[in-house]
Design a protein around this motif. Structure first.
Motif, PDB file in Angstrom:
ATOM      1  N   MET A   1       1.095  -1.058   0.139  1.00 42.31           N
ATOM      2  CA  MET A   1      -0.211  -0.168   0.228  1.00 42.31           C
ATOM      3  C   MET A   1       0.793   1.875  -0.409  1.00 42.31           C
ATOM      4  SD  MET A   1      -2.655   0.900   2.454  1.00 42.31           S
ATOM      5  CE  MET A   1      -3.150  -0.420   2.661  1.00 42.31           C
ATOM      6  N   LEU A   4      -0.637   5.474   3.472  1.00 45.46           N
ATOM      7  CA  LEU A   4      -1.644   5.040   4.824  1.00 45.46           C
ATOM      8  C   LEU A   4      -3.067   6.099   5.114  1.00 45.46           C
ATOM      9  CD1 LEU A   4       0.481   3.726   7.483  1.00 45.46           C
ATOM     10  CD2 LEU A   4      -1.637   2.834   6.090  1.00 45.46           C
ATOM     11  N   GLU A  25      -6.109   0.809  -0.718  1.00 46.59           N
ATOM     12  CA  GLU A  25      -7.343  -0.326  -0.809  1.00 46.59           C
ATOM     13  C   GLU A  25      -8.361  -0.148  -0.399  1.00 46.59           C
ATOM     14  OE1 GLU A  25      -8.128  -1.831  -3.896  1.00 46.59           O
ATOM     15  OE2 GLU A  25      -6.834  -0.286  -4.474  1.00 46.59           O
ATOM     16  N   ALA A  26      -7.474  -0.415   1.094  1.00 45.62           N
ATOM     17  CA  ALA A  26      -8.593  -1.489   2.269  1.00 45.62           C
ATOM     18  C   ALA A  26      -9.191  -0.114   3.069  1.00 45.62           C
ATOM     19  CB  ALA A  26      -8.228  -1.905   2.819  1.00 45.62           C
ATOM     20  N   PRO A  27     -10.038   0.114   4.081  1.00 41.06           N
ATOM     21  CA  PRO A  27     -10.557   1.369   4.475  1.00 41.06           C
ATOM     22  C   PRO A  27      -9.591   0.919   6.003  1.00 41.06           C
ATOM     23  CG  PRO A  27     -12.542  -0.252   4.961  1.00 41.06           C
ATOM     24  CD  PRO A  27     -11.341  -0.653   3.278  1.00 41.06           C
ATOM     25  N   ILE A  28      -8.520   1.744   6.219  1.00 40.25           N
ATOM     26  CA  ILE A  28      -8.230   1.204   7.454  1.00 40.25           C
ATOM     27  C   ILE A  28      -7.059   2.826   8.000  1.00 40.25           C
ATOM     28  CG2 ILE A  28      -7.167  -0.691   6.813  1.00 40.25           C
ATOM     29  CD1 ILE A  28      -4.186  -0.043   5.917  1.00 40.25           C
ATOM     30  N   THR A  29      -7.250   3.087   8.788  1.00 46.17           N
ATOM     31  CA  THR A  29      -6.486   3.858   9.417  1.00 46.17           C
ATOM     32  C   THR A  29      -7.102   5.346   8.800  1.00 46.17           C
ATOM     33  OG1 THR A  29      -4.549   3.283  10.000  1.00 46.17           O
ATOM     34  CG2 THR A  29      -4.479   5.537  10.502  1.00 46.17           C
ATOM     35  N   LEU A  30      -8.413   5.764   9.439  1.00 49.78           N
ATOM     36  CA  LEU A  30      -8.948   6.735   8.343  1.00 49.78           C
ATOM     37  C   LEU A  30      -8.851   7.989   9.046  1.00 49.78           C
ATOM     38  CD1 LEU A  30     -12.569   5.220   8.192  1.00 49.78           C
ATOM     39  CD2 LEU A  30     -11.141   6.017   5.986  1.00 49.78           C
ATOM     40  N   THR A  32      -8.979  10.031  11.122  1.00 50.38           N
ATOM     41  CA  THR A  32     -10.225  10.692  12.077  1.00 50.38           C
ATOM     42  C   THR A  32      -9.834  11.776  13.680  1.00 50.38           C
ATOM     43  OG1 THR A  32     -11.301   9.121  12.865  1.00 50.38           O
ATOM     44  CG2 THR A  32     -12.444  10.170  10.164  1.00 50.38           C
TER      45      THR A  32
ATOM     46  N   GLY B 101     -15.274  -5.679   3.068  1.00 52.19           N
ATOM     47  CA  GLY B 101     -15.361  -4.142   3.142  1.00 52.19           C
ATOM     48  C   GLY B 101     -13.636  -4.126   3.797  1.00 52.19           C
ATOM     49  N   ALA B 102     -13.588  -5.296   4.322  1.00 53.94           N
ATOM     50  CA  ALA B 102     -11.845  -4.878   4.704  1.00 53.94           C
ATOM     51  C   ALA B 102     -10.977  -5.706   3.842  1.00 53.94           C
ATOM     52  CB  ALA B 102     -11.691  -5.180   6.054  1.00 53.94           C
ATOM     53  N   ARG B 103     -11.230  -6.444   2.958  1.00 47.05           N
ATOM     54  CA  ARG B 103     -10.535  -6.839   1.545  1.00 47.05           C
ATOM     55  C   ARG B 103     -10.019  -7.645   2.172  1.00 47.05           C
ATOM     56  NH1 ARG B 103     -10.163  -2.686  -2.352  1.00 47.05           N
ATOM     57  NH2 ARG B 103      -9.633  -4.806  -3.580  1.00 47.05           N
ATOM     58  N   TYR B 200      -2.471  -5.312   3.687  1.00 47.75           N
ATOM     59  CA  TYR B 200      -2.043  -4.932   5.627  1.00 47.75           C
ATOM     60  C   TYR B 200      -1.732  -6.150   6.188  1.00 47.75           C
ATOM     61  CZ  TYR B 200      -6.937  -5.106   6.174  1.00 47.75           C
ATOM     62  OH  TYR B 200      -8.281  -5.258   6.370  1.00 47.75           O
ATOM     63  N   PHE B 209      -2.359   0.862  13.134  1.00 48.76           N
ATOM     64  CA  PHE B 209      -3.212   0.979  12.147  1.00 48.76           C
ATOM     65  C   PHE B 209      -4.858   0.824  12.872  1.00 48.76           C
ATOM     66  CE2 PHE B 209      -1.892  -1.847   9.910  1.00 48.76           C
ATOM     67  CZ  PHE B 209      -3.252  -2.409   9.493  1.00 48.76           C
ATOM     68  N   SER B 210      -5.605   1.151  12.174  1.00 49.68           N
ATOM     69  CA  SER B 210      -6.960   0.543  12.771  1.00 49.68           C
ATOM     70  C   SER B 210      -7.864   0.172  11.126  1.00 49.68           C
ATOM     71  CB  SER B 210      -7.961   1.895  13.844  1.00 49.68           C
ATOM     72  OG  SER B 210      -8.566   3.488  12.547  1.00 49.68           O
ATOM     73  N   VAL B 211      -8.171  -0.420  12.052  1.00 49.54           N
ATOM     74  CA  VAL B 211      -9.149  -1.801  10.084  1.00 49.54           C
ATOM     75  C   VAL B 211     -10.747  -0.949  10.218  1.00 49.54           C
ATOM     76  CG1 VAL B 211     -10.040  -2.991   9.834  1.00 49.54           C
ATOM     77  CG2 VAL B 211      -7.599  -3.129  10.491  1.00 49.54           C
ATOM     78  N   GLY B 212     -11.343  -0.561   9.829  1.00 46.25           N
ATOM     79  CA  GLY B 212     -12.670  -0.314   9.577  1.00 46.25           C
ATOM     80  C   GLY B 212     -13.625   0.466  10.774  1.00 46.25           C
ATOM     81  N   LEU B 214     -14.294   5.138  11.590  1.00 47.63           N
ATOM     82  CA  LEU B 214     -15.146   5.912  10.739  1.00 47.63           C
ATOM     83  C   LEU B 214     -15.041   5.996   9.591  1.00 47.63           C
ATOM     84  CD1 LEU B 214     -18.208   6.686  11.659  1.00 47.63           C
ATOM     85  CD2 LEU B 214     -17.207   8.618  12.584  1.00 47.63           C
TER      86      LEU B 214
END
Lengths: 105, 395
Positions: A1, A4, A25-30, A32, B101-103, B200, B209-212, B214
Motif C-alpha cells: 500500500m 496510509l 485499497e482497504a478502509p484502514i486508519t481513516l 479522523t 469491506g476490509a478486503r 496490510y 493503524f485501525s481497520v474499519g 468510521l
C-alpha cells in the motif's frame, strides 16, 4: 500500500482526499481522531494519585480508548484529548489511585 | 516436477477439507452444521493426526463468531478458511460484509442447503445467492473435483484482488457422495499457490493503524467503488488463474461459463452447480435423438460472467435457465441476472425460467428432456407460454 490514510500534513486542520486514487485499497486508519478530539464529550475527569499508584497498569489495559499511557517514570498518564470520562479506569484500579472528579469547563 | 495426480475416493466435503489442507490454511474457525460438518471434522482429524503444521483450529459458538475469527486471523495476515451451510450462512451475513469491506481474502465453502422453514437439509441455492450483494466472489462446483479445484483457485484469485470468495457445493449430492478426485501433490500446490502476501497486517507493531474505522459520507463512497474495481479485476484474474490451473494440472477453468456442445446449438440449458452434471448427460441423450442442444454451466456467479454470457446469447435462439433457487416476488435469481445483462445488448434469445429442484427435489435426465420439448415448442412458435415455470409443481 502506498498511502496510509490519515498521516496528517503539517498545518492541516482537516484530511481531505481529492481523488479515488489517493485512497488506500482497504478502509484502514481513516485518521479522523487526529483532528477530531473525543475528549470533550466527558463530564467527569479521571485524576491519578501517583502516591497510591502501584504501576499494575490495569487501567491501561482496561481503557477502551487509547487515553491512558505509561509515562517515562513508569506511572500512568491520561491523554485528556481522548479520555471520554467513562470511569472504567477508576472502577478497576485496585488501590483507588484514580478518582473521578467533575470537570470545570 | 512432473504432475502425477493422487487419486482418492472422497466425498465433496472431504475434497474441500483436503483442498484447505493443501492450500496450507493457517486458521480455520467453524461451527458444525449439517451438511457441512464433515468438512471441519476432517480438518480437525488432520490436526489431531499431526498431518498439518501451523494450522490453528478455533472452536466457536456460532457462525457469526466463526466469520469474526476468520476476519481477525486474515487481518493479522493468516490464510483463513471456514465452511458453513444455509442457516449458518445467514447467521454469518453481517460478518460477510466486514470481510469484503476490509478486503480480506478469506475462502469459505458453503454447502448449498435449503432455508427453513420447513426445516430442510437438502440442496437449494437460495442460501448462497441471498449473499449475492455482500462483496464475496462465488464459485459453483459441479462435482467433487471442482470443489477441490475451486478452493485452490479461489485462494489464488481472492489473494490477488483482496476480496473473499465462497466455493459452493450441493448438499448431499456432492457433500456426502463419494467420487474419484484427482489431488495435486503438495509441492505443486505450493508452486501454484505461494504464501499469502497481505495488503496490510495487524502484526506490524511498528506501524499501528485501525481497520474499519468510521467512514463519513466524504469517504465511504470511494471504498465501495474500490470493491467494485476489484470485482472487475477479478474477472481477468479468474480467467488467468483458470488457464494456469489448466496448464499445470490439465483441467482448464479459463471460462467463467463452461460451454458443453453449444457450437451449433439452437438452444441451451443454463444453470449452476451439481444439476449441470445431469444436464450434460441429458444433452448427450438429446443429441442422439436429434435435438440441437447444449449446456452452459455458470461457474462464477460473482463476479458475473457478462462477456461470456453475451457471446453465448448471440449464437443461440433460446436459453432455458434452470434455477435451483428463487427470489420471492420476482423470479429465479440466475434468470434475473442473465436477462439484466442482455437488456442493453443486441443479443436477445428467448429466455425461459424453470424453477427446479428446490429443497432437494429430484431433478433427472427425464426432466431435462421434458424441458427440451417445451423449449423447442416455444422457439418454433416464437413466444413464451409462461416466463417463470414452477416445473415440479403438483397440479
Amino acid at each position: 500500500m502506498n498511502t496510509l490514510f490519515g498521516e496528517k500534513k503539517e498545518g492541516a486542520t482537516k484530511i481531505v482526499l481529492k481523488s479515488v486514487d489517493e485512497y488506500p485499497e482497504a478502509p484502514i486508519t481513516l485518521g479522523t481522531t487526529l483532528i477530531n478530539f473525543t475528549g470533550d464529550w466527558r463530564t467527569f475527569i479521571p485524576v491519578v494519585d501517583d502516591n497510591k499508584c502501584v504501576k499494575c497498569y490495569i487501567c491501561w489495559k482496561f481503557c477502551p480508548e487509547p487515553a491512558i499511557y505509561i509515562r517515562e517514570d513508569g506511572y500512568v498518564g491520561i491523554d485528556y484529548d481522548y479520555c471520554k470520562g467513562c470511569g472504567i479506569c477508576a472502577n478497576e484500579c485496585p488501590t483507588n489511585a484514580i478518582t473521578m472528579e467533575k470537570e470545570e469547563k | 516436477m512432473e504432475y502425477k495426480p493422487i487419486r482418492k475416493v472422497v466425498s465433496g466435503n472431504y475434497a474441500a477439507a483436503y483442498a484447505a489442507k493443501h492450500a496450507r490454511v493457517e486458521v480455520v474457525a467453524a461451527y458444525p452444521i449439517t451438511p457441512q460438518t464433515s468438512i471441519i471434522e476432517k480438518i480437525a482429524e488432520f490436526i489431531a493426526n499431526g498431518e498439518v503444521e501451523n494450522l490453528q483450529y478455533v472452536a466457536v459458538e456460532s457462525e457469526h463468531s466463526a466469520m469474526a475469527a476468520c476476519i481477525g486471523a486474515s487481518a493479522a495476515g493468516a490464510r483463513a478458511f471456514t465452511a458453513t451451510s444455509a442457516q449458518g450462512l445467514a447467521l454469518m451475513h453481517e460478518m460477510l460484509h466486514w470481510a469484503s469491506g476490509a478486503r480480506l481474502p478469506i475462502v469459505m465453502v458453503n454447502v448449498n442447503r435449503a432455508m427453513a422453514p420447513p426445516w430442510s437439509v437438502w440442496d437449494d441455492q437460495t442460501d448462497s445467492l441471498a449473499q449475492r450483494d455482500t462483496g464475496w466472489m462465488q464459485f459453483y462446483a459441479e462435482n467433487n473435483q471442482e470443489v477441490y479445484d475451486g478452493v485452490l483457485m479461489s485462494f489464488k484469485v481472492a489473494e490477488t484482488v483482496n476480496l473473499p470468495a465462497m466455493v459452493v457445493e450441493s448438499a448431499f449430492i456432492l457433500s456426502h457422495t463419494y467420487d474419484i478426485v484427482e489431488m495435486i501433490p503438495q509441492e505443486l500446490v505450493d508452486e501454484f499457490l505461494p504464501p499469502r502476501k497481505p495488503l496490510y497486517t495487524l502484526t506490524d507493531f511498528d506501524k499501528p493503524f485501525s481497520v474499519g474505522a468510521l467512514g463519513t459520507p466524504a469517504d465511504y463512497y470511494e471504498f465501495r467503488y474500490k470493491i467494485e474495481k476489484a470485482m472487475e479485476e477479478a474477472r481477468e484474474v479468474i480467467r488467468k488463474v483458470g488457464k494456469e490451473f489448466g496448464e499445470m494440472f490439465g483441467r482448464d477453468y479459463s471460462q467463467m461459463i463452461e460451454l458443453y456442445r453449444t457450437d451449433d446449438a439452437d438452444f441451451v440449458f443454463m444453470g449452476m452447480g451439481s444439476l449441470m452434471g445431469t444436464v450434460k448427460q441429458a444433452v448427450d441423450v438429446l443429441r442422439e435423438e436429434g435435438y440441437k442442444v447444449g449446456a452452459a454451466k455458470v461457474r462464477w456467479f460473482r463476479p458475473f460472467p457478462k462477456d461470456e454470457l453475451y457471446e453465448l446469447a448471440k449464437n443461440v435462439k433460446g436459453i432455458a435457465v434452470l434455477d435451483r433457487n428463487f427470489s420471492f416476488g420476482q423470479e429465479g435469481i440466475l434468470f434475473n441476472e442473465a436477462k439484466g445483462v442482455l437488456y442493453n445488448t443486441d443479443a436477445h434469445p428467448i429466455m425461459k425460467n424453470y424453477i427446479v429442484g428446490l429443497g432437494g427435489r429430484d431433478f433427472t435426465v427425464n426432466d431435462v428432456k421434458k424441458i427440451a420439448d417445451n423449449m423447442k415448442a416455444i422457439i418454433e412458435k416464437g413466444e413464451l407460454d409462461v416466463e417463470v415455470d414452477w416445473y415440479h409443481l403438483k397440479r
